[in-house]
Scaffold this motif. Structure first.
Motif, PDB file in Angstrom:
ATOM      1  N   ASN A 281       9.442   9.243   6.857  1.00 60.77           N
ATOM      2  CA  ASN A 281      10.719   9.448   6.168  1.00 60.77           C
ATOM      3  C   ASN A 281      10.842   8.589   4.905  1.00 60.77           C
ATOM      4  OD1 ASN A 281      11.578   6.799   7.005  1.00 60.77           O
ATOM      5  ND2 ASN A 281      12.148   7.646   9.009  1.00 60.77           N
ATOM      6  N   GLU A 282      11.961   8.728   4.215  1.00 60.63           N
ATOM      7  CA  GLU A 282      12.175   8.027   2.947  1.00 60.63           C
ATOM      8  C   GLU A 282      12.212   6.513   3.126  1.00 60.63           C
ATOM      9  OE1 GLU A 282      15.645   9.535   1.059  1.00 60.63           O
ATOM     10  OE2 GLU A 282      14.786  11.518   0.661  1.00 60.63           O
ATOM     11  N   ASP A 283      12.785   6.049   4.220  1.00 63.36           N
ATOM     12  CA  ASP A 283      12.851   4.606   4.463  1.00 63.36           C
ATOM     13  C   ASP A 283      11.447   4.020   4.627  1.00 63.36           C
ATOM     14  OD1 ASP A 283      15.599   4.664   4.354  1.00 63.36           O
ATOM     15  OD2 ASP A 283      15.852   4.813   6.528  1.00 63.36           O
ATOM     16  N   LEU A 284      10.595   4.726   5.375  1.00 58.38           N
ATOM     17  CA  LEU A 284       9.221   4.257   5.544  1.00 58.38           C
ATOM     18  C   LEU A 284       8.480   4.284   4.209  1.00 58.38           C
ATOM     19  CD1 LEU A 284       8.204   6.034   8.890  1.00 58.38           C
ATOM     20  CD2 LEU A 284       8.939   3.665   8.570  1.00 58.38           C
ATOM     21  N   GLU A 285       8.714   5.302   3.426  1.00 62.50           N
ATOM     22  CA  GLU A 285       8.039   5.419   2.130  1.00 62.50           C
ATOM     23  C   GLU A 285       8.434   4.277   1.202  1.00 62.50           C
ATOM     24  OE1 GLU A 285       5.489   6.989  -0.748  1.00 62.50           O
ATOM     25  OE2 GLU A 285       5.685   7.428   1.396  1.00 62.50           O
ATOM     26  N   GLU A 286       9.705   3.898   1.216  1.00 65.91           N
ATOM     27  CA  GLU A 286      10.166   2.783   0.376  1.00 65.91           C
ATOM     28  C   GLU A 286       9.517   1.474   0.808  1.00 65.91           C
ATOM     29  OE1 GLU A 286      14.299   0.567  -1.086  1.00 65.91           O
ATOM     30  OE2 GLU A 286      14.387   2.311   0.239  1.00 65.91           O
ATOM     31  N   LEU A 287       9.442   1.250   2.110  1.00 66.51           N
ATOM     32  CA  LEU A 287       8.785   0.049   2.619  1.00 66.51           C
ATOM     33  C   LEU A 287       7.307   0.044   2.243  1.00 66.51           C
ATOM     34  CD1 LEU A 287      10.354  -0.180   6.209  1.00 66.51           C
ATOM     35  CD2 LEU A 287      10.822  -1.701   4.274  1.00 66.51           C
ATOM     36  N   TYR A 288       6.679   1.184   2.336  1.00 65.26           N
ATOM     37  CA  TYR A 288       5.259   1.300   2.007  1.00 65.26           C
ATOM     38  C   TYR A 288       5.017   0.966   0.532  1.00 65.26           C
ATOM     39  CZ  TYR A 288       0.606   3.361   1.512  1.00 65.26           C
ATOM     40  OH  TYR A 288      -0.732   3.550   1.248  1.00 65.26           O
ATOM     41  N   LYS A 289       5.858   1.503  -0.350  1.00 63.98           N
ATOM     42  CA  LYS A 289       5.696   1.244  -1.778  1.00 63.98           C
ATOM     43  C   LYS A 289       5.927  -0.236  -2.108  1.00 63.98           C
ATOM     44  CE  LYS A 289       6.765   5.903  -3.438  1.00 63.98           C
ATOM     45  NZ  LYS A 289       7.722   6.754  -4.194  1.00 63.98           N
ATOM     46  N   ASN A 290       6.895  -0.847  -1.451  1.00 62.84           N
ATOM     47  CA  ASN A 290       7.127  -2.280  -1.663  1.00 62.84           C
ATOM     48  C   ASN A 290       5.912  -3.096  -1.243  1.00 62.84           C
ATOM     49  OD1 ASN A 290       9.722  -1.853  -2.616  1.00 62.84           O
ATOM     50  ND2 ASN A 290      10.699  -2.243  -0.651  1.00 62.84           N
ATOM     51  N   ALA A 291       5.326  -2.697  -0.131  1.00 62.86           N
ATOM     52  CA  ALA A 291       4.141  -3.406   0.374  1.00 62.86           C
ATOM     53  C   ALA A 291       2.945  -3.253  -0.567  1.00 62.86           C
ATOM     54  CB  ALA A 291       3.788  -2.899   1.775  1.00 62.86           C
ATOM     55  N   GLN A 292       2.823  -2.102  -1.183  1.00 64.87           N
ATOM     56  CA  GLN A 292       1.707  -1.848  -2.085  1.00 64.87           C
ATOM     57  C   GLN A 292       1.631  -2.878  -3.214  1.00 64.87           C
ATOM     58  OE1 GLN A 292       2.377   2.389  -3.066  1.00 64.87           O
ATOM     59  NE2 GLN A 292       0.287   2.770  -2.349  1.00 64.87           N
ATOM     60  N   SER A 293       2.792  -3.353  -3.647  1.00 68.16           N
ATOM     61  CA  SER A 293       2.834  -4.292  -4.767  1.00 68.16           C
ATOM     62  C   SER A 293       2.268  -5.660  -4.406  1.00 68.16           C
ATOM     63  CB  SER A 293       4.277  -4.461  -5.263  1.00 68.16           C
ATOM     64  OG  SER A 293       5.081  -5.118  -4.289  1.00 68.16           O
ATOM     65  N   LEU A 294       2.028  -5.916  -3.118  1.00 71.34           N
ATOM     66  CA  LEU A 294       1.551  -7.220  -2.659  1.00 71.34           C
ATOM     67  C   LEU A 294       0.080  -7.219  -2.274  1.00 71.34           C
ATOM     68  CD1 LEU A 294       4.512  -8.239  -0.306  1.00 71.34           C
ATOM     69  CD2 LEU A 294       4.331  -8.546  -2.780  1.00 71.34           C
ATOM     70  N   VAL A 295      -0.520  -6.053  -2.195  1.00 70.44           N
ATOM     71  CA  VAL A 295      -1.882  -5.932  -1.663  1.00 70.44           C
ATOM     72  C   VAL A 295      -2.900  -6.603  -2.572  1.00 70.44           C
ATOM     73  CG1 VAL A 295      -3.717  -4.321  -1.025  1.00 70.44           C
ATOM     74  CG2 VAL A 295      -1.343  -3.820  -0.408  1.00 70.44           C
ATOM     75  N   LEU A 296      -3.738  -7.441  -1.963  1.00 65.02           N
ATOM     76  CA  LEU A 296      -4.807  -8.108  -2.683  1.00 65.02           C
ATOM     77  C   LEU A 296      -6.094  -7.292  -2.610  1.00 65.02           C
ATOM     78  CD1 LEU A 296      -4.322 -11.734  -1.275  1.00 65.02           C
ATOM     79  CD2 LEU A 296      -3.412 -10.825  -3.425  1.00 65.02           C
ATOM     80  N   GLN A 297      -6.970  -7.509  -3.554  1.00 69.62           N
ATOM     81  CA  GLN A 297      -8.281  -6.886  -3.479  1.00 69.62           C
ATOM     82  C   GLN A 297      -9.049  -7.462  -2.293  1.00 69.62           C
ATOM     83  OE1 GLN A 297     -10.688  -6.581  -7.057  1.00 69.62           O
ATOM     84  NE2 GLN A 297      -8.892  -6.917  -8.345  1.00 69.62           N
ATOM     85  N   CYS A 298      -9.881  -6.640  -1.687  1.00 70.54           N
ATOM     86  CA  CYS A 298     -10.765  -7.122  -0.635  1.00 70.54           C
ATOM     87  C   CYS A 298     -12.165  -7.256  -1.248  1.00 70.54           C
ATOM     88  CB  CYS A 298     -10.781  -6.137   0.537  1.00 70.54           C
ATOM     89  SG  CYS A 298      -9.179  -5.968   1.344  1.00 70.54           S
ATOM     90  N   ALA A 299     -12.484  -8.479  -1.678  1.00 73.14           N
ATOM     91  CA  ALA A 299     -13.737  -8.671  -2.425  1.00 73.14           C
ATOM     92  C   ALA A 299     -14.536  -9.821  -1.847  1.00 73.14           C
ATOM     93  CB  ALA A 299     -13.403  -8.935  -3.891  1.00 73.14           C
TER      94      ALA A 299
END
Length: 247
Positions: free
Chosen positions: A229-247
């Protein structure tokens, strides 16, 4: 470490008040920054976390220290300069100590976005840039007992939660009940809430969750089945901004 937004300077820190506090520090070595009108907005600006390691500073056993980015020993005129103050845990502040950030710069999460300088691999931080590498060493971001082990525990807990989410999905597929659907959505929401800027160790959690192929597959299926749903999508997009590279 995540990107942070500075809070407005407290009204009481007028130019005259700053001069007064600086003089008091120089003359008496008083901890003039140890003032709730300074500490409270700093703590709020970091979501109640250490601005370096993201541990929870609101726990009873933890203690927030006002960290001077340009250290107070060599920069006494900046002991209450608002732009020079960060909320920190005792461990990170102690590790950084009197490090000269002018001669040997490190990350200031209120200025730089850490994800442009830091990556993660096997629950250890890796520097993508010299600024990132210097920060890891100076602040102790790869302290084995305090941080690397904690990241491993987070990864293990997330793996368990994702498997439980798949079990709840199987239950919903088998019975089609609203109750089962809501239990699935609630768990996925809970996982994503741990990936938000306000959550402790959010950079680690967001990276582990959003790079997990099992979680990505579950999202795809939930989209097809229209349980995403939209609430999950908003949480997912917020989380995306914090993701670090796995290197």
């Amino acid at each position: 470490m995540i990107k942070l937004d500075s809070a407005p300077k407290p009204d009481f820190l007028t130019d005259e008040k700053v001069d007064e506090l600086v003089d008091e520090f120089k003359n008496n070595s008083t901890s003039v920054w140890n003032n709730e009108r300074i500490k409270e907005p700093l703590l709020n600006s970091s979501h109640g976390k250490c601005s370096y390691c993201e541990c929870d500073l609101t726990e009873e056993s933890k203690y927030m220290e006002v960290e001077h980015f340009e250290d107070k020993k060599h920069n006494p005129d900046k002991v209450v300069l608002w732009e020079n103050l960060l909320p920190s845990c005792t461990k990170c502040n102690g590790a950084k100590s009197t490090h000269d950030v002018i001669a040997h710069p490190i990350l200031n999460p209120y200025i730089q976005d850490p994800k442009e300088h830091l990556a993660i691999r096997f629950f250890r931080m890796r520097g993508l840039t010299e600024l990132g590498r210097e920060s890891i060493d100076v602040v102790g971001l790869n302290n084995q007992e305090r941080l690397v082990l904690k990241r491993f525990e987070i990864g293990s807990q997330i793996a368990d939660s994702i498997e439980i989410a798949w079990e709840r999905h199987a239950t919903y597929r088998s019975n089609g009940r609203t109750q089962s659907k809501n239990r699935l959505i609630s768990l996925v929401e809970g996982i994503l809430l741990e990936c938000q800027p306000k959550a402790i160790y959010a950079a680690t959690t967001a990276t582990v969750v959003l790079t997990d192929t099992r979680f990505s597959e579950l999202i795809q299926i939930m989209n097809v089945e229209e349980t995403w749903n939209e609430d999950l999508e908003e949480l997912y997009k917020n989380a995306q901004s914090l993701v670090l590279q796995c290197a």
